[in-house]
Design an enzyme around this catalytic site. Structure first.
Site, short mmCIF file in Angstrom:
data_model
loop_
_atom_site.label_atom_id
_atom_site.label_comp_id
_atom_site.label_asym_id
_atom_site.label_seq_id
_atom_site.Cartn_x
_atom_site.Cartn_y
_atom_site.Cartn_z
N CYS A 82 0.83 -1.21 0.00
CA CYS A 82 0.00 0.00 0.00
C CYS A 82 0.87 1.26 0.00
O CYS A 82 1.59 1.49 -0.95
CB CYS A 82 -0.97 -0.05 1.18
SG CYS A 82 -2.28 1.15 1.00
N SER A 226 1.53 -12.79 39.09
CA SER A 226 0.15 -12.34 39.33
C SER A 226 -0.83 -13.49 39.16
O SER A 226 -1.99 -13.37 39.51
CB SER A 226 -0.20 -11.25 38.32
OG SER A 226 -0.20 -11.81 37.02
N GLY A 227 -0.37 -14.59 38.58
CA GLY A 227 -1.30 -15.67 38.25
C GLY A 227 -1.75 -15.58 36.80
O GLY A 227 -2.41 -16.47 36.29
N GLY A 228 -1.38 -14.50 36.12
CA GLY A 228 -1.73 -14.35 34.71
C GLY A 228 -0.73 -15.09 33.81
O GLY A 228 0.30 -15.59 34.28
N VAL A 229 -1.07 -15.14 32.52
CA VAL A 229 -0.26 -15.92 31.59
C VAL A 229 1.16 -15.37 31.45
O VAL A 229 2.15 -16.10 31.51
CB VAL A 229 -0.92 -15.93 30.18
CG1 VAL A 229 -0.12 -16.76 29.21
CG2 VAL A 229 -2.34 -16.44 30.27
N ASP A 230 1.28 -14.04 31.29
CA ASP A 230 2.58 -13.47 30.95
C ASP A 230 3.60 -13.65 32.07
O ASP A 230 4.72 -14.12 31.84
CB ASP A 230 2.45 -11.98 30.60
CG ASP A 230 1.41 -11.75 29.53
OD1 ASP A 230 1.10 -12.72 28.82
OD2 ASP A 230 0.88 -10.63 29.44
N SER A 231 3.21 -13.29 33.29
CA SER A 231 4.19 -13.41 34.37
C SER A 231 4.48 -14.88 34.66
O SER A 231 5.60 -15.24 35.02
CB SER A 231 3.74 -12.66 35.62
OG SER A 231 2.58 -13.24 36.18
N SER A 232 3.50 -15.75 34.47
CA SER A 232 3.73 -17.17 34.72
C SER A 232 4.73 -17.75 33.72
O SER A 232 5.66 -18.47 34.10
CB SER A 232 2.43 -17.96 34.60
OG SER A 232 1.50 -17.47 35.51
#
Ligand code: XMP
Length: 517
Positions: A82, A226-232
């Site tokens: 483009c 935190s229990g979230g995906v990224d930090s885990s």
């Protein structure tokens, strides 16, 4: 060395999609703004090929953004998309003009000549569905180029110079409405640029581990969980790389969902044997939140306290040399902004934004080159359980922003947790969890009258929210079957004392937001 493609960004809304498609074909790539590059940075990056993105500008404008001229002198293949096609043509001696026929949306592309980009996809004379979004168009080709496809609004809808290995397309192959777009990009990366396509999560894992070891040496690292995906995923990757040099700190602010705190401790301390500090700060957080109902004040209190507590725990274990964070690629890409001026803050999401400044440690960010779905793939590669890797996003301030307009009390949190748990349980049983971007219950600041058995009840109403989205920026409410909603409502009202009415939120974003606060 891994093959690398460089994507030069001219500010298109869909530049990230180019990167997604290239990586999906097993080739590593990065996005850099057009004005951040010069001949020496290009040389150092050593791209196997360069892709020029679309953008909102006009090449005819006096200060039009252009690619560094070195792009065309390095001898590597170039694909202009483009605006990128127009810039390439203008920079190589062709002409671009404004057209009164703006092409926007689906368009028919007619293939007029052979081209390596079309190999195995499109034959001469065929018509193909592509997606266009342009006003200006190329009107004269630079020397050595030929036209290989046309459309109603673009006489040079696809162009090729095989000797220089430069190609241009007026349409957007990166969006799904260009039906064979991903394959066309693959032809460019694999057949024009000869990339091997060997960038896999297994390869990334090995490279990332080597890089972490190299950066950290024998230093100590702390990482907030935190229990979230990224930090885990970041924590497990770091642990593979440096073992006991890593300590994770999990601050339990009391605003998590049912059983979530126990799950974090089980998984990381008991299963992975990662050194984990579990700080129960529930009373502290709820004490400071008492009486607060304003969403932004709540966010500020939670963000500030989190940093204090984290810092305190880090000191208790004798500090560390590095702070690890699960920063992802979309947060790192410097976007090119043409309209100037900061945008209005709708919600201040950066709850722990102040942590690195305050703690004065070097950062380790092992996921900063990955998109969210790549982080999930890496998590699977590292053996994290599927229900952890596939988790819906959960906001830093947790349930505090799901009890709008009222005081956050342990009783209300308890009611909300139970309702939320039943709702997610029903979603999982119906096999819908992975079709939904995010789903949760909200405890409303209103009591309503009901009948339970022969008695009058006067209890809370709760709202259920579920949305589909690709990035959380826009969202649609999830179209549940009525039966599902009725079943879930019945369970919540029967099983959660304190709630006697359930509603479903059908607002899209915009104009709504995903969370209620
Ligand atoms: P909204 O409500 O802005 O949410 O449409 C978009 C996404 O962001 C999450 N969200 C937050 N995440 N801190 C976070 O870490 C916050 O303060 C916050 N507020 C909203 C929300 O859950 C959704 O995924």
């Amino acid at each position: 060395m891994t093959d690398r493609i460089l994507i030069i960004d001219f500010g298109s809304q869909v530049t990230q999609l180019i990167a997604r498609r290239v990586r999906e074909s097993g080739v590593y790539c990065e996005i850099h703004p057009f004005n951040s590059l010069d001949a020496s940075t290009l040389e150092r990056y050593r791209p196997k090929a360069i892709i020029l993105s679309g953008g909102p500008s006009s090449v005819m404008a006096s200060e039009a953004p252009l690619a560094p001229q070195a792009v065309f002198e390095m001898g590597v293949p170039v694909l202009g998309i483009c605006y990128g096609e127009q810039a390439m043509c203008a920079q190589l001696g062709g002409t671009v003009e404004s057209s009164d026929h703006r092409e926007f949306g689906r368009a028919d592309l007619e293939i007029t000549d052979d081209c390596v980009l079309f190999d195995g996809l499109w034959s001469i004379g065929s018509k193909q569905q592509v997606w266009m979004s342009h006003g200006d168009r190329v009107t004269g080709l630079p020397d050595g180029f030929r036209t290989v496809a046309v459309s109603k609004g673009a006489p040079f809808a696809a162009i090729a110079n095989d000797e220089r290995r430069c190609y241009g397309v007026q349409f957007h192959p990166e969006v799904v409405h260009t039906l064979d777009g991903a394959k066309l990009l693959r032809n460019f990366t694999h057949h024009v640029a000869n990339c091997r396509g060997d960038w896999t999560m297994a390869a990334f894992r090995d490279q990332a581990i080597a890089k972490i070891k190299d950066q950290v040496g024998d230093g100590r690292v702390i990482c907030g969980l935190s229990g979230g995906v990224d930090s885990s995923v970041a924590a497990v990757l770091l642990h593979e790389a440096i073992g006991d040099q890593l300590t994770c700190i999990f601050v339990d602010h009391g605003l998590l969902r049912l059983n979530e705190a126990e799950q974090v401790v089980d998984l990381f301390r008991d299963h992975y044997h990662i050194k984990l500090v579990h700080r129960d700060a529930v009373d502290l957080f709820l004490g400071k939140l008492a009486g607060e109902t304003d969403p932004e004040t709540k966010r500020k209190i939670i963000g500030g306290l989190f940093i204090d507590v984290f810092d305190e725990e880090a000191h208790k274990i004798g500090g560390a040399d590095f702070l690890a964070q699960g920063t992802l690629y979309p947060d790192v890409i410097e976007s090119v902004s043409f309209d100037g001026g900061p945008s209005v803050t709708i919600k201040s999401h950066h709850n722990v934004g102040g942590l690195p400044e305050r703690m004065n440690m070097s950062l380790v960010e092992p996921l900063r080159e990955l998109f969210k779905d790549e982080v999930r793939a890496l998590g699977r590669e590292l053996g994290l359980p599927d229900d952890m890797v596939g988790r819906h996003p959960f906001p830093g301030p947790g349930l505090a922003i799901r009890i709008p307009g009222q005081d956050i009390t342990p009783e209300r949190l308890e009611i909300l947790r139970k309702a939320d748990h039943i709702y997610l349980d029903e979603i999982r049983r119906a096999g819908l969890y992975d079709d939904i971007w995010q789903a949760f219950a909200v405890l409303l600041p209103v009591r309503t009258v009901g009948v339970m058995g022969d008695l009058r009840s006067y209890d809370y109403a709760c709202a259920l929210r579920a949305v589909t989205s690709t990035d959380g920026m826009t969202a649609d409410s999830f179209p549940f079957e009525h039966d599902f909603l009725a079943r879930t409502a019945t369970r919540i009202i029967n099983e959660v004392p304190g709630i006697n009415r359930v509603t479903y939120d059908v607002t899209s974003k915009p104009p709504g937001t995903i969370e209620w606060e």
